[in-house]
Design a protein around this motif. Sequence first.
Motif, PDB file in Angstrom:
ATOM      1  N   PHE A 169       0.842  -1.197   0.000  1.00 50.66           N
ATOM      2  CA  PHE A 169       0.000   0.000   0.000  1.00 50.66           C
ATOM      3  C   PHE A 169       0.877   1.247   0.000  1.00 50.66           C
ATOM      4  CE2 PHE A 169      -2.912  -3.121   1.923  1.00 50.66           C
ATOM      5  CZ  PHE A 169      -4.012  -2.951   1.093  1.00 50.66           C
ATOM      6  N   GLY A 170       0.531   2.208  -0.835  1.00 49.24           N
ATOM      7  CA  GLY A 170       1.288   3.454  -0.857  1.00 49.24           C
ATOM      8  C   GLY A 170       0.988   4.307   0.351  1.00 49.24           C
ATOM      9  N   VAL A 171      -0.278   4.318   0.765  1.00 50.25           N
ATOM     10  CA  VAL A 171      -0.720   5.111   1.918  1.00 50.25           C
ATOM     11  C   VAL A 171      -1.617   4.245   2.786  1.00 50.25           C
ATOM     12  CG1 VAL A 171      -1.943   7.183   2.690  1.00 50.25           C
ATOM     13  CG2 VAL A 171      -0.636   7.239   0.553  1.00 50.25           C
ATOM     14  N   ILE A 172      -1.388   4.313   4.097  1.00 50.60           N
ATOM     15  CA  ILE A 172      -2.222   3.582   5.055  1.00 50.60           C
ATOM     16  C   ILE A 172      -2.824   4.586   6.028  1.00 50.60           C
ATOM     17  CG2 ILE A 172      -2.260   1.848   6.892  1.00 50.60           C
ATOM     18  CD1 ILE A 172       0.194   0.564   5.483  1.00 50.60           C
ATOM     19  N   PHE A 173      -4.150   4.685   6.033  1.00 51.44           N
ATOM     20  CA  PHE A 173      -4.851   5.531   7.000  1.00 51.44           C
ATOM     21  C   PHE A 173      -5.161   4.684   8.229  1.00 51.44           C
ATOM     22  CE2 PHE A 173      -5.517   8.205   3.324  1.00 51.44           C
ATOM     23  CZ  PHE A 173      -5.618   9.493   3.844  1.00 51.44           C
ATOM     24  N   ARG A 174      -4.514   5.020   9.327  1.00 53.05           N
ATOM     25  CA  ARG A 174      -4.672   4.275  10.578  1.00 53.05           C
ATOM     26  C   ARG A 174      -5.785   4.904  11.422  1.00 53.05           C
ATOM     27  NH1 ARG A 174      -3.123   5.244  15.824  1.00 53.05           N
ATOM     28  NH2 ARG A 174      -2.258   7.257  15.144  1.00 53.05           N
ATOM     29  N   SER A 175      -6.737   4.104  11.837  1.00 57.14           N
ATOM     30  CA  SER A 175      -7.726   4.578  12.798  1.00 57.14           C
ATOM     31  C   SER A 175      -7.088   4.630  14.179  1.00 57.14           C
ATOM     32  CB  SER A 175      -8.947   3.655  12.813  1.00 57.14           C
ATOM     33  OG  SER A 175      -9.626   3.707  11.574  1.00 57.14           O
ATOM     34  N   PRO A 176      -7.513   5.564  15.049  1.00 51.96           N
ATOM     35  CA  PRO A 176      -6.859   5.748  16.350  1.00 51.96           C
ATOM     36  C   PRO A 176      -6.802   4.499  17.219  1.00 51.96           C
ATOM     37  CG  PRO A 176      -8.315   7.575  15.887  1.00 51.96           C
ATOM     38  CD  PRO A 176      -8.577   6.554  14.823  1.00 51.96           C
ATOM     39  N   GLY A 177      -7.778   3.602  17.061  1.00 49.70           N
ATOM     40  CA  GLY A 177      -7.773   2.400  17.888  1.00 49.70           C
ATOM     41  C   GLY A 177      -6.644   1.439  17.586  1.00 49.70           C
ATOM     42  N   PHE A 178      -5.995   1.600  16.435  1.00 50.94           N
ATOM     43  CA  PHE A 178      -4.880   0.729  16.063  1.00 50.94           C
ATOM     44  C   PHE A 178      -3.569   1.313  16.594  1.00 50.94           C
ATOM     45  CE2 PHE A 178      -8.061  -0.716  13.177  1.00 50.94           C
ATOM     46  CZ  PHE A 178      -7.761  -2.041  12.947  1.00 50.94           C
ATOM     47  N   TYR A 179      -2.883   0.528  17.388  1.00 47.54           N
ATOM     48  CA  TYR A 179      -1.600   0.969  17.927  1.00 47.54           C
ATOM     49  C   TYR A 179      -0.657   1.310  16.780  1.00 47.54           C
ATOM     50  CZ  TYR A 179       2.744   0.876  20.664  1.00 47.54           C
ATOM     51  OH  TYR A 179       3.940   1.201  21.250  1.00 47.54           O
ATOM     52  N   ARG A 180      -0.006   2.443  16.887  1.00 46.90           N
ATOM     53  CA  ARG A 180       0.827   2.951  15.796  1.00 46.90           C
ATOM     54  C   ARG A 180       1.975   2.012  15.430  1.00 46.90           C
ATOM     55  NH1 ARG A 180       3.921   3.919  12.442  1.00 46.90           N
ATOM     56  NH2 ARG A 180       4.516   5.914  11.491  1.00 46.90           N
ATOM     57  N   TYR A 181       2.442   1.240  16.399  1.00 43.37           N
ATOM     58  CA  TYR A 181       3.653   0.454  16.168  1.00 43.37           C
ATOM     59  C   TYR A 181       3.407  -1.057  16.145  1.00 43.37           C
ATOM     60  CZ  TYR A 181       5.551   5.041  17.081  1.00 43.37           C
ATOM     61  OH  TYR A 181       5.808   6.388  17.024  1.00 43.37           O
ATOM     62  N   ILE A 182       2.246  -1.473  15.660  1.00 46.93           N
ATOM     63  CA  ILE A 182       2.046  -2.918  15.477  1.00 46.93           C
ATOM     64  C   ILE A 182       2.991  -3.382  14.362  1.00 46.93           C
ATOM     65  CG2 ILE A 182      -0.340  -2.901  16.287  1.00 46.93           C
ATOM     66  CD1 ILE A 182      -1.245  -3.056  13.363  1.00 46.93           C
ATOM     67  N   PRO A 183       3.426  -4.641  14.402  1.00 44.54           N
ATOM     68  CA  PRO A 183       4.411  -5.131  13.421  1.00 44.54           C
ATOM     69  C   PRO A 183       4.003  -4.902  11.973  1.00 44.54           C
ATOM     70  CG  PRO A 183       4.118  -6.725  15.187  1.00 44.54           C
ATOM     71  CD  PRO A 183       3.084  -5.665  15.410  1.00 44.54           C
ATOM     72  N   GLU A 184       2.727  -5.067  11.664  1.00 47.38           N
ATOM     73  CA  GLU A 184       2.269  -4.916  10.276  1.00 47.38           C
ATOM     74  C   GLU A 184       2.463  -3.483   9.777  1.00 47.38           C
ATOM     75  OE1 GLU A 184       0.065  -8.322  12.157  1.00 47.38           O
ATOM     76  OE2 GLU A 184       0.535  -6.253  12.736  1.00 47.38           O
ATOM     77  N   ILE A 185       2.218  -2.519  10.630  1.00 47.64           N
ATOM     78  CA  ILE A 185       2.403  -1.117  10.233  1.00 47.64           C
ATOM     79  C   ILE A 185       3.884  -0.800  10.090  1.00 47.64           C
ATOM     80  CG2 ILE A 185       2.195   1.276  11.040  1.00 47.64           C
ATOM     81  CD1 ILE A 185      -0.543   0.620  12.124  1.00 47.64           C
ATOM     82  N   ILE A 186       4.690  -1.269  11.017  1.00 47.79           N
ATOM     83  CA  ILE A 186       6.134  -1.012  10.967  1.00 47.79           C
ATOM     84  C   ILE A 186       6.756  -1.626   9.711  1.00 47.79           C
ATOM     85  CG2 ILE A 186       8.346  -1.463  12.093  1.00 47.79           C
ATOM     86  CD1 ILE A 186       6.615   0.667  13.432  1.00 47.79           C
ATOM     87  N   LYS A 187       6.366  -2.840   9.398  1.00 47.84           N
ATOM     88  CA  LYS A 187       6.912  -3.507   8.207  1.00 47.84           C
ATOM     89  C   LYS A 187       6.515  -2.753   6.942  1.00 47.84           C
ATOM     90  CE  LYS A 187       7.179  -7.996   5.879  1.00 47.84           C
ATOM     91  NZ  LYS A 187       6.763  -9.432   5.922  1.00 47.84           N
ATOM     92  N   ALA A 188       5.268  -2.340   6.868  1.00 45.74           N
ATOM     93  CA  ALA A 188       4.805  -1.587   5.692  1.00 45.74           C
ATOM     94  C   ALA A 188       5.533  -0.255   5.577  1.00 45.74           C
ATOM     95  CB  ALA A 188       3.296  -1.362   5.786  1.00 45.74           C
TER      96      ALA A 188
END
Length: 296
Positions: free
Chosen positions: A68-87
């Motif tokens: 994904f080029g851009v990921i819009f994170r909803s506030p309930g999702f922890y900013r540093y979950i492995p999937e977000i960090i890897k992306a």
Amino acid sequence: MNKDEKIAVLGFGVEGKDVLNYLKKHGFENITVLDKKNRNELDLKGIDASGIKFITGKDYLKNGLAGFGVIFRSPGFYRYIPEIIKAEKGGSEITSNIKYFLENYKGLSIGVTGTKGKGTTSTLIYEILRQVYPKQSRSAQDKSLKKSNREIYLTGNIGSPPLSILDSTDSNSIVILELSSFQLIDLNNSPNIAVVLNVTSDHMDWHKNQKEYVDAKKNIVRFQNKDDLKVINYDYGTSKSFADTSLSMNYFFSKEKRVQGVYVKDGKIITSIHPAGVHSVTHEVSGFEIGSVDKL
């Protein structure tokens, strides 16, 4: 963010719907919504879901967020979950509706945070400013009247979703944002006026420790410049430490000490604000300070 960008909307609550509605309105088409609920459990009322890909259910993150080029994170999702960090390491831009709003909004912003009381305080500021800048008749022809008119908006955790109002705002608008640590954790823009209430401890089931919680809160002032200002609760040590986080001007409110701002003396509320060269709404924001001191 170009129209052909592959975009992920992570979470389909109020924030996710806000993002999807905005993207659809502006002609973005390559959008994927990811949510742990099953597809039939999602509330799609009022949503144009045509052309949208949904990845749902308990395994919604099984294949990660890569690509994904851009990921819009909803506030309930922890900013540093492995999937977000890897992306992110793979080149994805991580954003949110609040972050995107502040990056594209052109008017005056007033952000409010604290462990308790931020919703009440945000609403109080909103109501004060609505009285200061009442809406004028749409039929008014006098340009001098139009020039003095300012649209006031309430958003963040309360009021209207931020992206739903973005297109209606301009450089003359004033927006009050109630901001939690979930929203603040990855901001790189701070509001022009930051209101810091009682910062103690909260959401330890979401943040990895107290330091991360406080550091997230400090983003409300971290990126301010010398033309901005902070309004800080002096009676809480952690809140008071925000004063040294940026170059913006400091005002305080207190029930215990005489401060530059608003304080209590002999049972009376005293104000010592002289905002020469500062935003004209500072006088109105001081009204919040008086209300806050009265409720402490």
